[in-house]
Design a protein around this motif. Structure first.
Motif, PDB file in Angstrom:
ATOM      1  N   ARG A  47      71.644  -6.585  55.740  1.00  0.00           N
ATOM      2  CA  ARG A  47      71.256  -5.176  55.849  1.00  0.00           C
ATOM      3  C   ARG A  47      69.966  -4.890  55.092  1.00  0.00           C
ATOM      4  O   ARG A  47      69.097  -4.149  55.558  1.00  0.00           O
ATOM      5  CB  ARG A  47      72.388  -4.288  55.346  1.00  0.00           C
ATOM      6  N   LEU A  50      67.088  -6.416  57.107  1.00  0.00           N
ATOM      7  CA  LEU A  50      66.695  -5.568  58.229  1.00  0.00           C
ATOM      8  C   LEU A  50      65.911  -4.355  57.757  1.00  0.00           C
ATOM      9  O   LEU A  50      64.962  -3.915  58.416  1.00  0.00           O
ATOM     10  CB  LEU A  50      67.938  -5.123  59.009  1.00  0.00           C
ATOM     11  N   LEU A  51      66.302  -3.798  56.593  1.00  0.00           N
ATOM     12  CA  LEU A  51      65.569  -2.664  56.044  1.00  0.00           C
ATOM     13  C   LEU A  51      64.141  -3.056  55.699  1.00  0.00           C
ATOM     14  O   LEU A  51      63.195  -2.284  55.915  1.00  0.00           O
ATOM     15  CB  LEU A  51      66.301  -2.138  54.792  1.00  0.00           C
ATOM     16  N   THR A  54      61.934  -3.617  59.065  1.00  0.00           N
ATOM     17  CA  THR A  54      61.570  -2.473  59.908  1.00  0.00           C
ATOM     18  C   THR A  54      60.110  -2.065  59.736  1.00  0.00           C
ATOM     19  O   THR A  54      59.360  -1.978  60.721  1.00  0.00           O
ATOM     20  CB  THR A  54      62.502  -1.285  59.630  1.00  0.00           C
ATOM     21  N   PRO A  55      59.632  -1.784  58.494  1.00  0.00           N
ATOM     22  CA  PRO A  55      58.197  -1.455  58.356  1.00  0.00           C
ATOM     23  C   PRO A  55      57.284  -2.640  58.686  1.00  0.00           C
ATOM     24  O   PRO A  55      56.160  -2.452  59.156  1.00  0.00           O
ATOM     25  CB  PRO A  55      58.069  -1.037  56.892  1.00  0.00           C
ATOM     26  N   ALA A  57      57.815  -4.803  61.094  1.00  0.00           N
ATOM     27  CA  ALA A  57      57.691  -4.805  62.550  1.00  0.00           C
ATOM     28  C   ALA A  57      56.701  -3.741  63.018  1.00  0.00           C
ATOM     29  O   ALA A  57      55.906  -3.972  63.943  1.00  0.00           O
ATOM     30  CB  ALA A  57      59.057  -4.573  63.184  1.00  0.00           C
ATOM     31  N   ALA A  58      56.732  -2.559  62.378  1.00  0.00           N
ATOM     32  CA  ALA A  58      55.773  -1.516  62.738  1.00  0.00           C
ATOM     33  C   ALA A  58      54.344  -1.961  62.432  1.00  0.00           C
ATOM     34  O   ALA A  58      53.408  -1.713  63.211  1.00  0.00           O
ATOM     35  CB  ALA A  58      56.105  -0.228  61.986  1.00  0.00           C
TER      36      ALA A  58
END
Length: 410
Positions: A47, A50-51, A54-55, A57-58
């Motif tokens: 978890r 994944l957190l 996320t940024p 991936a952006a």
């Protein structure tokens, strides 16, 4: 149904280099989340990983869009993507700081600190490398690398890192981001060089055509200029004599007629010399031109003793085939063979460009239609099209007892 490599084979050499460059940087951008993801999922809970991703991936998505627009700008399809470059720079700096500060001040363990450190380094290196695609001057690329490297060291020192460690951090970021930026800058230089060479080849072909037109015009001027001047003078003299009812006017008009017939004969000779191509000279010229363009050219067979009409017709086939290979295909190798079966001459031109010349098919095409007309005048035939092995093949066949080609008098 096209071959599996048809999409790639239809591209020109510059288009292939551009496609390779574009997708190379897309894959480089995708390697950023791969590097960070391996570290994240190997050290912290899924978890938390994944957190963190996320940024990242952006950031990768923004970097890929920026790289694509920067390459479009490089080849002249779009304006320079300044807003995207500033946005990528700001996102890179914010994400790097957001990864470094919690690692220094937040209640994180050693594993989380390792993950955040990888985010800090990877984001800076990849971000600077992608931004370098949108810069054309070397000086600006250097300032970009030095600026982000110095900024990384200052932020690290401001968050409590020892001065020596912060200096090492600045050196690492400068070296790593400099490597990516240099790769980007060299790739853009190589892409521009390929397009420039292709444009130079097209310019050379146009200059060769223009030079031949000038030569033909100069020959016509040399032949017709003096004779037309004499015709004009003698015609004027004949008019004056006729007005005076002098019998010499008839003699002057007879002379005008003779000069006009002589001029017609000389023009016909010029046109005949212009339209007749020597097969041996054309084969030698084709080999030199294709090799100069980076295409391996092999010529085989015997051309000696062929009738002039046969040599002229086949010489034009070699000339047109060479032009098609240079302008329309993407060949690496071209083979020209001359065979002499009983009572016939067969000229075969093969190249591995994999596609037919633009606008040409087995039965159509302006250039091929002109060749068929020339060959039909001597009883010959022409067959052109893509062979089963992926090569483009042109076969011209002329009987040795060729009928004389008709010359058109102007």
């Amino acid at each position: 149904m096209g071959s599996p490599g048809g999409w790639w084979g239809r591209k020109s050499t510059p288009a292939k280099v551009e496609t390779y460059t574009r997708w190379s940087f897309h894959f480089i951008a995708l390697s950023e989340p791969t590097v960070i993801g391996v570290t994240a999922f190997g050290h912290v809970d899924a978890r938390v990983a994944l957190l963190v991703m996320t940024p990242v991936a952006a950031h990768v998505a923004l970097a890929m869009v920026t790289a694509s627009r920067a390459l479009d700008w490089t080849v002249g399809r779009r304006p320079q993507p300044l807003r995207l470059l500033w946005a990528l720079g700001a996102a890179t700096a914010l994400l790097a700081v957001a990864a470094l500060v919690p690692g220094r001040y937040g209640p994180v363990g050693e594993d989380t600190g390792t993950v955040l450190g990888s985010v800090f380094g990877a984001v800076l290196c990849y971000g600077v490398g992608m931004m370098a695609l949108g810069l054309r001057e070397r000086r600006r690329v250097v300032w970009l690398v030095v600026g982000f490297g110095a900024g990384a060291g200052l932020v690290a020192w401001a968050t409590g890192m020892p001065a020596l460690a912060a200096l090492a951090m600045a050196a690492f970021v400068t070296a790593a981001s400099g490597f990516f930026a240099a790769t980007s800058f060299f790739s853009i230089w190589l892409l521009n060089a390929v397009y420039a060479l292709d444009e130079a080849r097209e310019t050379r072909a146009r200059l060769a055509v223009a030079e031949e037109r000038l030569r033909f015009g100069r020959d016509l001027h040399d032949v017709m200029g003096r004779n037309l001047a004499v015709i004009a003078l003698k015609s004027e003299l004949a008019v004056q004599l006729a007005r005076r009812e002098r019998p010499e006017a008839v003699e002057q008009m007879i002379e005008v007629q003779r000069i006009a017939q002589e001029s017609q004969r000389e023009v016909r000779e010029v046109v005949r010399g212009y339209r007749r191509a020597d097969l041996e000279a054309e084969l030698h010229g084709a080999r030199g031109v294709l090799r100069a363009a980076g295409i391996d050219c092999e010529v085989g067979g015997e051309t000696g003793g062929l009738p002039a009409e046969v040599q002229s017709a086949l010489g034009w086939v070699v000339r047109e085939a060479t032009t098609n290979v240079l302008r329309h295909g993407d060949a690496k190798k071209c083979t020209v063979t001359v065979r002499r079966p009983k009572g016939r001459v067969v000229l075969t031109v093969r190249n591995d460009g994999a596609t037919a010349p633009h606008g040409s098919t087995r039965t159509g095409g302006t250039g091929l239609a002109g060749l068929r007309e020339r060959l039909s005048a001597v009883g010959g035939t022409l067959d052109a099209g893509e062979a089963r092995d992926g090569e483009f093949r042109l076969v011209a066949e002329v009987p040795l007892t060729a009928r004389p080609a008709l010359e058109v008098a102007s």
